[in-house]
Design a protein around this motif. Structure first.
Motif, PDB file in Angstrom:
ATOM      1  N   LEU A 187     -29.132 -73.393 -70.805  1.00  0.00           N
ATOM      2  CA  LEU A 187     -28.710 -74.056 -69.573  1.00  0.00           C
ATOM      3  C   LEU A 187     -29.607 -75.249 -69.271  1.00  0.00           C
ATOM      4  CD1 LEU A 187     -28.137 -70.901 -67.324  1.00  0.00           C
ATOM      5  CD2 LEU A 187     -26.509 -72.057 -68.841  1.00  0.00           C
ATOM      6  N   GLY A 188     -29.045 -76.226 -68.572  1.00  0.00           N
ATOM      7  CA  GLY A 188     -29.821 -77.373 -68.132  1.00  0.00           C
ATOM      8  C   GLY A 188     -30.553 -77.074 -66.840  1.00  0.00           C
ATOM      9  N   HIS A 189     -30.888 -78.146 -66.127  1.00  0.00           N
ATOM     10  CA  HIS A 189     -31.631 -78.002 -64.868  1.00  0.00           C
ATOM     11  C   HIS A 189     -30.856 -77.157 -63.867  1.00  0.00           C
ATOM     12  CE1 HIS A 189     -33.888 -78.953 -61.277  1.00  0.00           C
ATOM     13  NE2 HIS A 189     -32.783 -79.413 -60.712  1.00  0.00           N
ATOM     14  N   ILE A 190     -31.553 -76.204 -63.236  1.00  0.00           N
ATOM     15  CA  ILE A 190     -30.982 -75.397 -62.168  1.00  0.00           C
ATOM     16  C   ILE A 190     -31.721 -75.747 -60.883  1.00  0.00           C
ATOM     17  CG2 ILE A 190     -30.609 -73.062 -61.294  1.00  0.00           C
ATOM     18  CD1 ILE A 190     -30.438 -72.067 -64.119  1.00  0.00           C
ATOM     19  N   PRO A 191     -31.023 -76.174 -59.838  1.00  0.00           N
ATOM     20  CA  PRO A 191     -31.707 -76.567 -58.605  1.00  0.00           C
ATOM     21  C   PRO A 191     -32.356 -75.389 -57.904  1.00  0.00           C
ATOM     22  CG  PRO A 191     -29.327 -76.547 -58.292  1.00  0.00           C
ATOM     23  CD  PRO A 191     -29.561 -76.328 -59.755  1.00  0.00           C
ATOM     24  N   GLU A 192     -33.306 -75.696 -57.025  1.00  0.00           N
ATOM     25  CA  GLU A 192     -33.990 -74.645 -56.260  1.00  0.00           C
ATOM     26  C   GLU A 192     -32.995 -73.866 -55.400  1.00  0.00           C
ATOM     27  OE1 GLU A 192     -37.718 -74.220 -55.815  1.00  0.00           O
ATOM     28  OE2 GLU A 192     -37.647 -75.170 -57.779  1.00  0.00           O
ATOM     29  N   PHE A 193     -32.163 -74.600 -54.630  1.00  0.00           N
ATOM     30  CA  PHE A 193     -31.071 -73.971 -53.888  1.00  0.00           C
ATOM     31  C   PHE A 193     -29.844 -73.981 -54.781  1.00  0.00           C
ATOM     32  CE2 PHE A 193     -33.709 -74.555 -50.201  1.00  0.00           C
ATOM     33  CZ  PHE A 193     -33.300 -73.558 -49.317  1.00  0.00           C
ATOM     34  N   LEU A 194     -29.150 -72.859 -54.849  1.00  0.00           N
ATOM     35  CA  LEU A 194     -28.006 -72.774 -55.745  1.00  0.00           C
ATOM     36  C   LEU A 194     -27.018 -71.753 -55.225  1.00  0.00           C
ATOM     37  CD1 LEU A 194     -28.923 -70.693 -58.918  1.00  0.00           C
ATOM     38  CD2 LEU A 194     -30.326 -70.696 -56.872  1.00  0.00           C
ATOM     39  N   SER A 195     -25.768 -71.897 -55.653  1.00  0.00           N
ATOM     40  CA  SER A 195     -24.739 -70.924 -55.295  1.00  0.00           C
ATOM     41  C   SER A 195     -24.708 -69.843 -56.364  1.00  0.00           C
ATOM     42  CB  SER A 195     -23.374 -71.608 -55.184  1.00  0.00           C
ATOM     43  OG  SER A 195     -23.114 -72.414 -56.317  1.00  0.00           O
ATOM     44  N   TYR A 196     -24.767 -68.609 -55.928  1.00  0.00           N
ATOM     45  CA  TYR A 196     -24.708 -67.467 -56.830  1.00  0.00           C
ATOM     46  C   TYR A 196     -24.187 -66.261 -56.050  1.00  0.00           C
ATOM     47  CZ  TYR A 196     -28.918 -65.466 -54.671  1.00  0.00           C
ATOM     48  OH  TYR A 196     -29.811 -64.921 -53.779  1.00  0.00           O
ATOM     49  N   PRO A 197     -23.655 -65.251 -56.730  1.00  0.00           N
ATOM     50  CA  PRO A 197     -23.127 -64.084 -56.005  1.00  0.00           C
ATOM     51  C   PRO A 197     -24.241 -63.173 -55.512  1.00  0.00           C
ATOM     52  CG  PRO A 197     -22.833 -63.806 -58.370  1.00  0.00           C
ATOM     53  CD  PRO A 197     -23.362 -65.195 -58.172  1.00  0.00           C
ATOM     54  N   ALA A 198     -24.775 -63.480 -54.342  1.00  0.00           N
ATOM     55  CA  ALA A 198     -25.856 -62.674 -53.763  1.00  0.00           C
ATOM     56  C   ALA A 198     -25.356 -61.254 -53.535  1.00  0.00           C
ATOM     57  CB  ALA A 198     -26.325 -63.299 -52.452  1.00  0.00           C
ATOM     58  N   GLY A 199     -26.032 -60.305 -54.154  1.00  0.00           N
ATOM     59  CA  GLY A 199     -25.573 -58.927 -54.140  1.00  0.00           C
ATOM     60  C   GLY A 199     -25.030 -58.493 -55.489  1.00  0.00           C
ATOM     61  N   GLY A 200     -24.801 -59.478 -56.386  1.00  0.00           N
ATOM     62  CA  GLY A 200     -24.389 -59.159 -57.745  1.00  0.00           C
ATOM     63  C   GLY A 200     -22.962 -58.671 -57.886  1.00  0.00           C
ATOM     64  N   MET A 201     -22.041 -59.081 -56.986  1.00  0.00           N
ATOM     65  CA  MET A 201     -20.639 -58.672 -57.059  1.00  0.00           C
ATOM     66  C   MET A 201     -19.762 -59.914 -57.106  1.00  0.00           C
ATOM     67  SD  MET A 201     -20.619 -55.431 -54.447  1.00  0.00           S
ATOM     68  CE  MET A 201     -22.168 -54.793 -53.798  1.00  0.00           C
ATOM     69  N   PHE A 202     -18.734 -59.899 -57.978  1.00  0.00           N
ATOM     70  CA  PHE A 202     -17.991 -61.130 -58.229  1.00  0.00           C
ATOM     71  C   PHE A 202     -16.745 -60.844 -59.060  1.00  0.00           C
ATOM     72  CE2 PHE A 202     -21.200 -60.303 -61.403  1.00  0.00           C
ATOM     73  CZ  PHE A 202     -20.522 -60.435 -62.608  1.00  0.00           C
ATOM     74  N   TRP A 203     -15.839 -61.838 -59.127  1.00  0.00           N
ATOM     75  CA  TRP A 203     -14.744 -61.900 -60.088  1.00  0.00           C
ATOM     76  C   TRP A 203     -15.098 -62.960 -61.122  1.00  0.00           C
ATOM     77  CZ3 TRP A 203      -9.884 -59.498 -60.425  1.00  0.00           C
ATOM     78  CH2 TRP A 203      -9.547 -58.630 -59.374  1.00  0.00           C
ATOM     79  N   SER A 204     -14.674 -62.732 -62.371  1.00  0.00           N
ATOM     80  CA  SER A 204     -14.971 -63.722 -63.407  1.00  0.00           C
ATOM     81  C   SER A 204     -13.942 -63.660 -64.527  1.00  0.00           C
ATOM     82  CB  SER A 204     -16.362 -63.473 -63.991  1.00  0.00           C
ATOM     83  OG  SER A 204     -16.671 -64.410 -65.012  1.00  0.00           O
ATOM     84  N   ARG A 205     -13.736 -64.805 -65.153  1.00  0.00           N
ATOM     85  CA  ARG A 205     -13.109 -64.802 -66.464  1.00  0.00           C
ATOM     86  C   ARG A 205     -14.177 -64.380 -67.466  1.00  0.00           C
ATOM     87  NH1 ARG A 205      -8.190 -67.695 -66.093  1.00  0.00           N
ATOM     88  NH2 ARG A 205      -8.186 -69.279 -64.441  1.00  0.00           N
ATOM     89  N   PRO A 206     -13.852 -63.573 -68.454  1.00  0.00           N
ATOM     90  CA  PRO A 206     -14.867 -63.191 -69.443  1.00  0.00           C
ATOM     91  C   PRO A 206     -15.515 -64.390 -70.119  1.00  0.00           C
ATOM     92  CG  PRO A 206     -12.931 -61.797 -69.644  1.00  0.00           C
ATOM     93  CD  PRO A 206     -12.577 -62.870 -68.660  1.00  0.00           C
ATOM     94  N   GLU A 207     -14.738 -65.447 -70.376  1.00  0.00           N
ATOM     95  CA  GLU A 207     -15.284 -66.624 -71.064  1.00  0.00           C
ATOM     96  C   GLU A 207     -16.365 -67.314 -70.247  1.00  0.00           C
ATOM     97  OE1 GLU A 207     -10.752 -66.433 -71.836  1.00  0.00           O
ATOM     98  OE2 GLU A 207     -12.188 -66.061 -70.214  1.00  0.00           O
ATOM     99  N   ALA A 208     -16.286 -67.197 -68.939  1.00  0.00           N
ATOM    100  CA  ALA A 208     -17.285 -67.833 -68.077  1.00  0.00           C
ATOM    101  C   ALA A 208     -18.643 -67.151 -68.197  1.00  0.00           C
ATOM    102  CB  ALA A 208     -16.826 -67.816 -66.619  1.00  0.00           C
TER     103      ALA A 208
END
Length: 611
Positions: free
Chosen positions: A265-286
């Protein structure tokens, strides 16, 4: 106070009767910031009366039954963030969405969540295959009772798993390969927060609602993914009662660097969007690079794990960047307005506004402490190592070091050496750093101390005020507040004090500097001392203001201290959508520093967005 037509139109819902609509609001508003009408703001009521939130009561219901007679106040509905890039999928399931092959992967540590999950999918818009990982073999009978004959479940698989890897380990070890066969999968787990004397499940209920239970949301979600192959990851915006700084790398930077290298992965900003709590929907390829790998439980750390700072907390945070790395976009649902969006501006939405909006709540505290760097003072060119780089440039011209960058590395390595030598106890002083450099570069201690003085002078020359924050500091002093200034710094007390005077800090204050106190904010030792000193002086209303998420917010917060986090200039720069700059090698490239540093410093002078 409740407007059924407005409620249904705002949240994309349809009910047979007004009572059904009201009951839906009463249930959801215990854990979600939904409003009953334009006349009443649920989130504000919960924030004003935290006892109502902890009791898991609906704000409007509490107000009507108790709050009004108790003299509690309410305010009209307020939209705190207006998403851009709105996505408007249809409300009826499309043929393409109905054909999606969907899996639910549920990790169950608390057995009662089996019933919650089963009830949540009773009106699920499509049939799903369910993959369960169970923390105890005794859960299996109940799991098969609930899901084996469930009307919305096709295939069911269960595995009893060890308590290792939290929610991620079991799904990756047991079902990572199986999930590759689906168009979409949803991952949830049983989550409880225990505080305030009783079990708290609002965060889990919030995630279950907008990932599983709300038929309108799930139908539109499936429609969106069926219609747009660029969407790769979905989750609702971060739980609204989390701290403003939660959408941040926090203590996990080291582990995140490991994931960045592993995943390319490239640069990841200090503030970022992520599934806080570790729950989400996803395509497997993602999730390629994680989901498609072969894992064993030994790949994950053993329990007990800390509340933060582990490979698993970091993994949670890299899921969004990983999806984007593979060319997908993230999709979010914002419950207060009932909208889907690809705009991640929610991560810094709480930093919008003006300082004046917060003065009353700040003044409610008898003692207010401030951080120094990037809170009261700023550097003209933002980069904290620029003074070292300037000194290194001078020494390189004299042939003492190969380059300015080489000197910065030597200087910082000397500091790190002293910290390791002290077993990371206490803190180091700048004088000791240059004594260490004298040994390494074979120069006299006097010469090294001359360099030390020059580094400080170069840094002092670039110190400028954060005007609004300095004005706040002086205003609080004039109002009679007790003021402390607390800094993690290798500079001594006199040096930090001179910087504050240059910035216009004119009031009396207590100055606590880590190099003098031999305690640091970022490892919590300073805050233990601060808490003890507050108790010794009988101060029970204390607030700390600072820009560093870990040192100024997370660490003191974990000790029960009240904090007010403000944006670092680099974080404000990123929040405004400006390009990522001064990262990696560019942070020591003088041309880049001169090009961007002053702009970032000026933008970040006021820590609020929209000022």
């Amino acid at each position: 106070m409740f407007d059924p037509k407005w409620y249904q139109a705002t949240y994309g819902l349809r009910f047979s009767t007004q009572r059904e609509a009201f009951d839906d609001y009463i249930r959801k508003s215990r854990f979600a910031p939904v409003n009953p009408s334009p006349r009443f703001d649920s989130e504000t009521y919960h924030r004003m009366y935290i006892d109502v939130f902890h009791a898991q009561q609906s704000p409007l219901q509490h107000y009507l039954l108790h709050g009004r007679s108790e003299g509690r106040q309410h305010v009209p509905a307020t939209v705190r963030w207006f998403p851009r890039e709105i996505v408007t999928p249809g409300k009826r399931l499309t043929p393409a969405a109905s054909e999606l092959k969907v899996a639910l992967c549920l990790h169950v540590f608390y057995v009662d969540f089996l019933d919650r999950f089963a009830q949540a999918i009773e009106r699920f818009p499509v049939t799903v295959d369910v993959y369960l990982t169970l923390a105890d073999a005794s859960f299996e009978t109940r799991a098969r009772q609930l899901f084996g004959e469930h009307a919305r479940v096709g295939k069911l698989e269960t595995r009893v798993v060890p308590n290792r890897g939290r929610n991620f380990g079991p799904v990756l070890v047991e079902y990572g390969q199986a999930l590759q066969e689906y168009d979409l999968f949803c991952h949830l787990h049983s989550k409880k927060s225990l505080y305030s004397g009783k079990e708290q499940t609002q965060w889990a209920e919030y995630l279950i609602e907008y990932l599983l239970r709300d038929t309108s949301v799930i139908t539109r979600l499936l429609n969106a993914f069926a219609a747009d192959e660029s969407l790769g990851l979905y989750y609702p915006t971060t739980f609204w009662m989390m701290p403003s700084w939660v959408n941040h790398q926090t203590m996990n930077k080291g582990f995140m660097r490991e994931w960045q290298e592993k995943l390319g992965l490239g640069h990841i900003p200090e503030f970022l969007s992520y599934p806080a709590g570790g729950m989400f929907w996803s395509r497997p390829e993602a999730m390629n690079g994680v989901l498609d790998q072969t894992w064993t439980y030994e790949d994950f750390p053993e329990e007990p794990l800390p509340n933060d700072n582990s490979m698993l907390h970091a993994l949670e945070r890299v899921l969004g960047p990983l999806a984007e790395h593979h060319g997908f976009r993230q999709l979010f649902f914002y419950p207060p307005t009932g909208q889907f969006t690809t705009d991640n501006g929610y991560i810094t939405a709480s930093y919008h506004g003006r300082l004046e909006q917060h003065i009353a709540s700040i003044q409610a505290h008898a003692c207010i402490s401030f951080d120094v760097f990037d809170t009261l003072v700023r550097r003209e060119y933002t980069v904290p190592d620029y003074a070292k780089l300037k000194l290194g440039k001078m020494l390189a011209e004299q042939g003492i070091v190969p380059s300015a960058q080489a000197f910065v590395k030597l200087r910082n390595d000397a500091e790190s050496t002293l910290r390791r030598r002290a077993n990371f106890q206490g803190d180091v002083r700048i004088e000791a750093i240059y004594d260490e450099l004298a040994d390494q570069l074979d120069v006299s201690p006097d010469t090294a101390q001359e360099w030390m003085a020059l580094e400080y002078e170069l840094d002092l020359e670039m110190i400028q005020p954060k005007d609004e924050m300095v004005e706040l500091f002086n205003h609080l002093a004039a109002q009679g507040h007790i003021l402390w200034v607390i800094s993690d710094s290798y500079y001594n007390r006199e040096q930090v004090g001179l910087m504050l005077r240059k910035a216009g800090v004119a009031a009396a204050y207590r100055l606590m500097v880590s190099s003098e106190e031999q305690a640091r904010k970022d490892n919590g030792s300073m805050w233990v001392k601060v808490k003890q000193d507050l108790a010794n002086e009988g101060i029970d209303r204390h607030l700390h203001i600072g820009d560093n998420v870990v040192a100024d917010a997370q660490m003191p917060g974990d000790l029960g201290l009240t904090t007010f986090h403000i944006l670092h200039p680099m974080d404000k720069w990123a929040a405004l959508g400006f390009p990522p700059v001064l990262h990696g090698a560019d942070a020591l490239d003088e041309m880049q520093i001169l090009k961007w540093g002053r702009l970032i410093s000026d933008v970040g002078r006021n820590p609020f967005i929209g000022e």
